[in-house]
Design an enzyme around this catalytic site. Sequence first.
Site, PDB file in Angstrom:
ATOM      1  N   GLU A 117       0.979  -1.226   0.045  1.00  0.00           N
ATOM      2  CA  GLU A 117      -0.115   0.071  -0.011  1.00  0.00           C
ATOM      3  C   GLU A 117       0.825   1.218   0.000  1.00  0.00           C
ATOM      4  OE1 GLU A 117      -4.294  -1.376   1.908  1.00  0.00           O
ATOM      5  OE2 GLU A 117      -2.501  -1.338   3.380  1.00  0.00           O
ATOM      6  N   GLU A 137      -3.353  -9.725   3.713  1.00  0.00           N
ATOM      7  CA  GLU A 137      -3.952  -9.537   5.047  1.00  0.00           C
ATOM      8  C   GLU A 137      -5.216 -10.579   5.525  1.00  0.00           C
ATOM      9  OE1 GLU A 137      -2.465  -5.266   4.027  1.00  0.00           O
ATOM     10  OE2 GLU A 137      -3.086  -7.122   2.748  1.00  0.00           O
TER      11      GLU A 137
END
Length: 263
Positions: A117, A137
């Site tokens: 990210e 995740e």
Amino acid sequence: MSADQATVPTAEAVTTERRGSVLLITLNRPEVRNAVNAALAAGVAGALDELDGDDGLSVGVLTGAGGFFSAGMDLGAFVKGESAWFGDRGFAGITQRAAGKPLIAAIEGFALAGGMEIALSCDLIVAAKGAKLGIPEVKRSLVAAGGALLRLPRVLPRNVTMELALTGEPILAERAHELGLVNRLVEPGQALDAALELAGTIAANGPLALAATKRVMVESSDWPDAEFFARQGEIVGPVMTSEDAREGATAFAEKRPPVWKGR
């Protein structure tokens, strides 16, 4: 703690180095694979403030120490109550508000979870062959909430993004390059040099034009078509009448390199 231990300085979580008009920003926690804790988030935010606040800087290059980019959030620090978010810049001091100036990610090894990210918050990505890119995740019953679910669908086909997000499995830089996520693919160990070379090419251009161009491209994604040219004009109008614009035209006519003033 012994006296000898007390005299050992703590390494900065993020370091910066000027390379002409390029600012090199290094995530500097290699002992934890450059995982994001409060200090790293604050360091990145400070580096972006430095980049945007210095008229002598045109481009930033963001990389990681130790032969890899970042493994994402420092879960150990998170459990202890540290926040990996910093002010209005968000996770890692970058994902909600990155630099106003062009920013390049130079990836070796891997950029995973929050590390991915961070890379997606940059404008361009240079990656070494074999580097792993992904958002794992879901494997820990977490969600990639630092911008990946917003930015990945804008650069990758929907089904590719869906597979990455739902399986948590990474892809190699080679595949990411084929899909257009990675701008330049290089041999291992060469990502930083290639990113600095790309940054130098960008930095040779007019700084006002660079910042305005990025701003239009970032902000226009949700502009109605009927308003595009009016909104663009508000941003680029001052650039078109600037001293640098006149210098660019004059230098072209005189067949010489331009000398930018940033005004």
